[in-house]
Design a protein around this motif. Structure first.
Motif, PDB file in Angstrom:
ATOM      1  N   SER A  47      -5.865   8.232  -1.570  1.00  0.00           N
ATOM      2  CA  SER A  47      -6.020   7.213  -2.607  1.00  0.00           C
ATOM      3  C   SER A  47      -5.873   5.828  -1.994  1.00  0.00           C
ATOM      4  CB  SER A  47      -4.970   7.405  -3.707  1.00  0.00           C
ATOM      5  OG  SER A  47      -5.168   6.516  -4.785  1.00  0.00           O
ATOM      6  N   SER A  48      -6.459   4.839  -2.646  1.00  0.00           N
ATOM      7  CA  SER A  48      -6.245   3.456  -2.231  1.00  0.00           C
ATOM      8  C   SER A  48      -6.256   2.560  -3.455  1.00  0.00           C
ATOM      9  CB  SER A  48      -7.307   2.996  -1.222  1.00  0.00           C
ATOM     10  OG  SER A  48      -8.516   2.638  -1.859  1.00  0.00           O
ATOM     11  N   ARG A  49      -5.571   1.415  -3.308  1.00  0.00           N
ATOM     12  CA  ARG A  49      -5.502   0.422  -4.386  1.00  0.00           C
ATOM     13  C   ARG A  49      -5.613  -0.977  -3.805  1.00  0.00           C
ATOM     14  NH1 ARG A  49       0.053   2.353  -7.238  1.00  0.00           N
ATOM     15  NH2 ARG A  49      -0.400   4.601  -7.243  1.00  0.00           N
ATOM     16  N   MET A  50      -6.032  -1.892  -4.668  1.00  0.00           N
ATOM     17  CA  MET A  50      -6.007  -3.309  -4.340  1.00  0.00           C
ATOM     18  C   MET A  50      -4.705  -3.924  -4.833  1.00  0.00           C
ATOM     19  SD  MET A  50      -8.821  -3.864  -2.731  1.00  0.00           S
ATOM     20  CE  MET A  50      -8.586  -5.636  -2.594  1.00  0.00           C
ATOM     21  N   TYR A  51      -4.156  -4.817  -4.021  1.00  0.00           N
ATOM     22  CA  TYR A  51      -2.950  -5.562  -4.371  1.00  0.00           C
ATOM     23  C   TYR A  51      -3.240  -7.055  -4.200  1.00  0.00           C
ATOM     24  CZ  TYR A  51      -0.693  -1.023  -3.541  1.00  0.00           C
ATOM     25  OH  TYR A  51      -0.342   0.301  -3.563  1.00  0.00           O
ATOM     26  N   VAL A  52      -2.485  -7.871  -4.933  1.00  0.00           N
ATOM     27  CA  VAL A  52      -2.664  -9.318  -4.898  1.00  0.00           C
ATOM     28  C   VAL A  52      -1.373  -9.963  -4.413  1.00  0.00           C
ATOM     29  CG1 VAL A  52      -3.095 -11.377  -6.275  1.00  0.00           C
ATOM     30  CG2 VAL A  52      -4.327  -9.264  -6.783  1.00  0.00           C
ATOM     31  N   VAL A  53      -1.492 -10.908  -3.492  1.00  0.00           N
ATOM     32  CA  VAL A  53      -0.334 -11.654  -3.005  1.00  0.00           C
ATOM     33  C   VAL A  53      -0.204 -12.925  -3.850  1.00  0.00           C
ATOM     34  CG1 VAL A  53       0.787 -12.716  -1.016  1.00  0.00           C
ATOM     35  CG2 VAL A  53      -0.776 -10.778  -0.686  1.00  0.00           C
ATOM     36  N   GLY A  54       0.865 -13.014  -4.618  1.00  0.00           N
ATOM     37  CA  GLY A  54       1.032 -14.171  -5.490  1.00  0.00           C
ATOM     38  C   GLY A  54       0.065 -14.141  -6.648  1.00  0.00           C
ATOM     39  N   LYS A  55      -0.425 -15.305  -7.026  1.00  0.00           N
ATOM     40  CA  LYS A  55      -1.359 -15.411  -8.146  1.00  0.00           C
ATOM     41  C   LYS A  55      -2.783 -15.332  -7.629  1.00  0.00           C
ATOM     42  CE  LYS A  55      -2.620 -18.283 -12.117  1.00  0.00           C
ATOM     43  NZ  LYS A  55      -2.336 -19.548 -12.852  1.00  0.00           N
TER      44      LYS A  55
END
Length: 292
Positions: free
Chosen positions: A126-134
């Protein structure tokens, strides 16, 4: 066209090699994939706390290594064809297979973390996208589109459908949102083998390709670019980047074809389907037969 082969559930080693035939698994295999998929999803949930400005990508790799060791699992990528890391971390315009090295995350970055854990002989991928900060508006939009493109592909899965239906659903949605589909990489069969038949393309024509049958297990993992879909490989032989340096996003689930639809094995137990991107309608939990 691929043939089909029934894989007995009695032995963890039976059928544990890649073939050109599409494997059809039974209830024991689905139970094994649930356990492996759930463990991988828990690992990706744990990654969420590391996604902040100043975190080195190597810290994510260390976390995955420690998580696997603690849970009697093994990262499938470690040593795979010479790959030296426990996961892949692909930042901003990196499409896939980025190295979790000493590069540090910065505010506004988006990063895909791709983890495959082998647990009791079964591969949870599995893989996901993550966001750093806003996130910037364009980045948030791309992440939502990539997630929904994956979901559109998954929702096309049912016995009697065709592999082309999955790619057609992904491609149609991405293009309707004026984004591009990366064609050089695709989903794949999985189970007791990391990459197995069939290939699950992220583009295609509805009604074409092998028939989907109950017992098939594979990944759906579209890579969507904000700009053009062309990629180039870096000199390391692994890292693929968007040729026009536009942002790229990917999500991936491992799923199985059931008698009446599909089962997703890698859902987040904490509801972190879109980590850092809030108020998304497509992030609702999904039941065992694909009911949202």
């Amino acid at each position: 066209m691929n043939g089909y082969i029934n894989v007995p559930d009695a032995s963890k080693t039976q059928g544990a090699r890649r073939t050109d035939s599409i494997k059809l698994y039974g209830p024991d295999a689905f139970a094994g994939m649930r356990r492996a998929g759930a463990l991988t999803a828990r690992c990706l949930d744990g990654v969420f706390d590391l996604i902040q400005s100043g975190t080195a990508l190597s810290q994510i790799n260390t976390f995955v290594l420690d998580f696997a060791a603690t849970h009697d699992a093994k990262p499938a990528t470690l040593g795979y064809k010479g790959y030296q890391y426990a996961c892949c971390t692909s930042v901003n315009h990196v499409v896939c297979h980025g190295f979790p090295n000493e590069k540090k995350l910065r505010d506004g970055d988006i990063v895909n973390v791709d983890v495959t854990l082998i647990y009791d002989g079964w591969y949870g991928d599995s893989s996901r996208m993550y966001v750093v900060g806003k996130p910037k508006r364009a980045a948030e939009r791309l992440i939502r589109i990539a997630h929904e493109a994956m979901m559109q592909g998954i929702k096309a899965v049912r016995p009697g459908a065709r592999l082309g239906d999955i790619g057609h659903a992904i491609q149609s949605y991405a293009h309707s949102e004026r984004c591009s589909v990366v064609r050089e990489f695709c989903g794949h069969g999985i189970g007791q083998v990391f990459h197995d038949a069939p290939d699950i393309l992220n583009f295609g024509k509805a009604g074409e390709g092998p028939e989907l049958r109950e017992g098939m297990i594979f990944t759906v993992e579209p890579m969507i670019n904000l700009g053009r879909g062309e990629v180039k490989m870096l000199a390391d032989g692994w890292t693929a980047v968007a040729r026009d340096k536009s942002l790229s996003a990917q999500f991936e689930h491992s799923i199985g074809v059931t008698s009446d639809g599909f089962e997703v094995f890698t859902l987040s137990p904490s509801g972190l389907h879109l980590p850092g991107v809030e108020h998304c309608l497509t992030s609702a939990p999904m039941g065992p037969n694909g009911v949202i």
